[in-house]
Design a protein around this motif. Structure first.
Motif, mmCIF file in Angstrom:
data_model
loop_
_atom_site.group_PDB
_atom_site.id
_atom_site.type_symbol
_atom_site.label_atom_id
_atom_site.label_comp_id
_atom_site.label_asym_id
_atom_site.label_seq_id
_atom_site.Cartn_x
_atom_site.Cartn_y
_atom_site.Cartn_z
ATOM 1 N N LYS A 60 0.829 -1.204 0.000
ATOM 2 C CA LYS A 60 0.000 0.000 0.000
ATOM 3 C C LYS A 60 0.864 1.255 0.000
ATOM 4 O O LYS A 60 0.438 2.303 -0.440
ATOM 5 C CB LYS A 60 -0.969 0.002 1.196
ATOM 6 N N ASP A 79 2.503 -7.857 1.549
ATOM 7 C CA ASP A 79 1.305 -7.710 2.373
ATOM 8 C C ASP A 79 0.303 -6.936 1.540
ATOM 9 O O ASP A 79 0.585 -5.808 1.123
ATOM 10 C CB ASP A 79 1.655 -6.944 3.659
ATOM 11 N N SER A 102 -4.083 -8.732 4.544
ATOM 12 C CA SER A 102 -4.555 -8.024 5.736
ATOM 13 C C SER A 102 -5.818 -7.239 5.415
ATOM 14 O O SER A 102 -6.160 -7.059 4.245
ATOM 15 C CB SER A 102 -3.495 -7.027 6.218
ATOM 16 N N ARG A 149 -5.269 -11.430 13.402
ATOM 17 C CA ARG A 149 -4.580 -10.194 13.780
ATOM 18 C C ARG A 149 -5.109 -9.816 15.148
ATOM 19 O O ARG A 149 -6.300 -9.554 15.313
ATOM 20 C CB ARG A 149 -4.878 -9.075 12.787
ATOM 21 N N HIS A 199 -0.133 -5.496 14.099
ATOM 22 C CA HIS A 199 0.405 -4.297 13.428
ATOM 23 C C HIS A 199 -0.119 -3.128 14.247
ATOM 24 O O HIS A 199 -1.324 -2.907 14.290
ATOM 25 C CB HIS A 199 -0.068 -4.186 11.969
ATOM 26 N N GLY A 201 0.797 0.247 14.238
ATOM 27 C CA GLY A 201 0.740 1.624 13.741
ATOM 28 C C GLY A 201 1.877 1.886 12.779
ATOM 29 O O GLY A 201 2.616 0.972 12.414
ATOM 30 N N SER A 202 1.994 3.131 12.367
ATOM 31 C CA SER A 202 2.952 3.484 11.324
ATOM 32 C C SER A 202 3.749 4.721 11.746
ATOM 33 O O SER A 202 3.307 5.483 12.609
ATOM 34 C CB SER A 202 2.165 3.770 10.046
ATOM 35 N N GLN A 203 4.912 4.899 11.108
ATOM 36 C CA GLN A 203 5.811 6.016 11.448
ATOM 37 C C GLN A 203 6.072 6.027 12.962
ATOM 38 O O GLN A 203 5.968 7.048 13.643
ATOM 39 C CB GLN A 203 5.242 7.356 10.944
ATOM 40 N N GLY A 238 4.178 -3.919 10.260
ATOM 41 C CA GLY A 238 5.184 -2.931 9.841
ATOM 42 C C GLY A 238 5.290 -1.836 10.882
ATOM 43 O O GLY A 238 5.106 -2.084 12.060
ATOM 44 N N GLY A 239 5.563 -0.628 10.435
ATOM 45 C CA GLY A 239 5.483 0.511 11.351
ATOM 46 C C GLY A 239 6.745 1.299 11.587
ATOM 47 O O GLY A 239 6.694 2.367 12.199
ATOM 48 N N GLU A 273 6.200 -6.863 7.899
ATOM 49 C CA GLU A 273 5.426 -6.173 6.854
ATOM 50 C C GLU A 273 5.843 -4.709 6.719
ATOM 51 O O GLU A 273 5.022 -3.808 6.883
ATOM 52 C CB GLU A 273 3.924 -6.223 7.187
ATOM 53 N N GLY A 275 6.522 -1.175 5.155
ATOM 54 C CA GLY A 275 6.081 -0.432 3.982
ATOM 55 C C GLY A 275 6.979 0.790 3.818
ATOM 56 O O GLY A 275 7.936 0.799 3.053
ATOM 57 N N ARG A 276 6.658 1.809 4.616
ATOM 58 C CA ARG A 276 7.353 3.102 4.526
ATOM 59 C C ARG A 276 8.877 2.964 4.557
ATOM 60 O O ARG A 276 9.576 3.629 3.799
ATOM 61 C CB ARG A 276 6.888 3.956 5.712
ATOM 62 N N ARG A 312 -0.602 13.779 2.345
ATOM 63 C CA ARG A 312 -0.124 13.586 3.720
ATOM 64 C C ARG A 312 -0.116 14.866 4.551
ATOM 65 O O ARG A 312 -0.525 14.842 5.711
ATOM 66 C CB ARG A 312 1.254 12.921 3.739
ATOM 67 N N TYR A 316 -2.542 14.330 7.634
ATOM 68 C CA TYR A 316 -1.888 14.029 8.925
ATOM 69 C C TYR A 316 -1.061 15.192 9.440
ATOM 70 O O TYR A 316 -0.266 15.017 10.356
ATOM 71 C CB TYR A 316 -0.930 12.841 8.773
ATOM 72 N N MET A 374 -1.539 7.375 -2.616
ATOM 73 C CA MET A 374 -2.747 7.992 -2.055
ATOM 74 C C MET A 374 -3.250 9.118 -2.939
ATOM 75 O O MET A 374 -4.131 9.878 -2.534
ATOM 76 C CB MET A 374 -2.464 8.531 -0.647
HETATM 77 N N1 LLP Z 1 0.874 -3.962 7.745
HETATM 78 C C1 LLP Z 1 -0.372 -3.505 7.901
HETATM 79 C C2 LLP Z 1 -1.450 -4.431 8.263
HETATM 80 C C3 LLP Z 1 -0.640 -2.135 7.698
HETATM 81 O O1 LLP Z 1 -1.872 -1.683 7.853
HETATM 82 C C4 LLP Z 1 0.420 -1.269 7.334
HETATM 83 C C5 LLP Z 1 0.167 0.158 7.125
HETATM 84 C C6 LLP Z 1 1.696 -1.810 7.188
HETATM 85 C C7 LLP Z 1 1.890 -3.162 7.410
HETATM 86 C C8 LLP Z 1 2.872 -0.979 6.789
HETATM 87 O O2 LLP Z 1 3.175 -0.016 7.745
HETATM 88 P P1 LLP Z 1 4.489 0.895 7.566
HETATM 89 O O3 LLP Z 1 5.679 -0.036 7.659
HETATM 90 O O4 LLP Z 1 4.433 1.530 6.245
HETATM 91 O O5 LLP Z 1 4.416 1.839 8.676
HETATM 92 N N2 LLP Z 1 -1.026 6.682 4.896
HETATM 93 C C9 LLP Z 1 -0.323 6.782 6.144
HETATM 94 C C10 LLP Z 1 0.214 5.447 6.611
HETATM 95 C C11 LLP Z 1 -0.860 4.397 6.719
HETATM 96 C C12 LLP Z 1 -0.339 3.054 7.149
HETATM 97 C C13 LLP Z 1 -1.382 2.035 6.998
HETATM 98 N N3 LLP Z 1 -0.968 0.707 7.306
HETATM 99 C C14 LLP Z 1 0.779 7.819 5.990
HETATM 100 O O6 LLP Z 1 0.912 8.408 4.927
HETATM 101 O O7 LLP Z 1 1.500 8.085 6.938
#
Ligand code: LLP
Length: 414
Positions: A60, A79, A102, A149, A199, A201-203, A238-239, A273, A275-276, A312, A316, A374
């Motif tokens: 995503k 994921d 997920s 989950r 999972h 949260g993120s950032q 992730g996160g 998982e 992402g960012r 973003r 946010y 997005m």
């Molecule tokens: N796994 C699941 C189930 C998730 O929902 C997410 C992100 C990840 C992994 C990856 O998380 P990351 O490693 O990227 O933190 N649009 C927002 C971020 C939304 C994150 C949603 N879920 C932003 O621009 O900050």
């Protein structure tokens, strides 16, 4: 180390001046560095060397086929959160057996296509979803691999919109309900228990919330083992945060070391998982200044990217670095960097000191994650193009949309 750096005052990516890319493909334009993407994936994977693990990139964050394909070639899992993402991942060369699914609202049609593809696991987020999945798998004559989950009720200390592991969140099942749900799953004929998932949260900037969640999860895994429920994998979600401004991101190896410690002695494979962390700092968004508009108490730099390209900041209150691609030897003025959309929330950056003129090119940093992915067509604005640089080669990996495409699938009444 970054793939974006200055040469005599001009911003380059790898061996290409960003100004050349803007001249060739126009703006707004997202530019990704292949080297930065591959380095991020390899670093992440290497942090878990020696423990059975699988990196499932949370697509995503950036689902361009070229990005997915680079990771797939490295052996990445994915994921996914929709049937659309499943199709994209497969089109990019993902191995179905490395895909986890997920999301709180999987539809029957999405379940069917994921079963047909033969994915690794469904991360089930409710009792109702479990029953539906069992029914759908029965209908197509298979057994759905599942994890629950679980929601560890840990505060990740990040923006509320990207906090997912608190008990009031819509995500996951309550920790206290997990054992009963696993017992129910064990009774169902068309699901096969494979793992467990969180999972939060993120950032996320700190290690502590990750550790707290992991320790809780280990306790639950042990309780399940005592109930006779054996798991094949533990999915940590992730996160991990990145650097937008002056954050000091948690090094992946520290995160990995913590997980090794917490799960020491457990036989399950670890799934991650990210992402960012894999894509965020590997991209910039190029945008050109259309007008400078001095105001009574604020100056505006109106640029050709807007909240439809990068939501973003509006959503946010996120901070992205904004830099002139070519520096000018002039005094800086304080600007609100805004788009052309008819909303006051349409800003890219606020209160930035910039030495710029109309027509100048700006780079919006750390725009590899949750940026193009997005973007929208709000105000009938075609979505930007995406470019991937590989050394001195420049590949257009998504051409700019045309205005005609925006309404090609619409029709007036007869
Ligand atoms: N796994 C699941 C189930 C998730 O929902 C997410 C992100 C990840 C992994 C990856 O998380 P990351 O490693 O990227 O933190 N649009 C927002 C971020 C939304 C994150 C949603 N879920 C932003 O621009 O900050």
């Amino acid at each position: 180390m970054t793939a974006f750096f200055r040469v005599n005052g001009d911003l380059w990516v790898e061996r290409v001046p960003l100004a050349d890319i803007a001249a060739r493909f126009g703006t707004p334009c997202f530019v990704y560095s292949r080297a930065a993407l591959e380095r991020a994936w390899t670093e992440f994977d290497a942090a878990f060397a020696g423990v059975p693990h699988l990196v499932c990139y949370a697509m995503k964050a950036n689902s361009n086929l070229a990005v997915l394909n680079l990771f797939a070639r490295k052996g990445s899992g994915f994921d996914i959160v929709s049937g659309g993402e499943l199709a994209r991942a497969l089109a990019a060369g993902a191995e179905p057996a490395k895909i986890v699914f997920s999301g709180v609202g999987k539809t029957e049609a999405e379940m069917e296509s994921a079963l047909a593809a033969g994915i690794l696991c469904f991360n089930v987020e409710s009792a109702a979803e479990l029953e539906t999945l069992n029914r759908v798998a029965g209908r197509v004559g298979s057994a759905a691999p599942v994890s629950f989950r679980v929601n560890p009720d840990v505060d990740p200390k990040t923006h509320p919109y990207i906090s997912t592991g608190l008990k009031e969140s819509k995500f996951g099942v309550a920790f206290a309900a997990a054992r009963a749900l696993y017992a129910r799953a064990a009774e169902l004929p068309h699901v096969a228990i494979r793992g467990i998932d969180i999972h939060i949260g993120s950032q996320i900037g700190e290690l502590a919330p990750h550790r707290e969640a992991a320790i809780k999860l280990r306790g639950l895994v042990e309780a399940l083992a005592a109930d006779g429920i054996a798991l094949h994998h533990i999915d940590l979600g992730g996160g991990l945060g990145i650097r937008y401004d002056d954050e000091v991101p948690l090094p992946t190896f520290e995160y990995a070391a913590m997980l090794r410690e917490v799960f020491r002695g457990r036989p399950e494979t670890l799934l991650l998982e990210p992402g960012r962390r894999l894509v965020g700092e590997a991209g910039v968004m190029l945008t050109r200044v259309t007008y400078l508009k001095p105001g009574v108490d604020r100056n505006f730099a109106i640029v050709d990217a807007a909240m439809n390209d990068l939501i973003r900041p509006a959503l946010y209150d996120a901070w992205h670095g904004v830099e002139p691609v070519c520096v000018r030897d002039e005094p800086a003025l304080r600007y609100q960097v805004v788009g052309a959309i008819c909303e006051s929330a349409d800003f890219i950056a606020r209160d930035r000191d910039l030495a710029i003129e109309e027509g100048d090119l700006l780079a919006v940093r750390a725009a590899g994650a949750y940026a193009f992915a997005m973007s929208s067509n709000y105000n009938s604005r075609p979505r930007a193009c995406e470019v991937m640089v590989d050394g001195d080669r420049v590949h257009l990996v998504r051409r700019r949309e045309t205005v005609a495409e925006l309404f090609a699938s619409e029709s007036p009444l007869p």
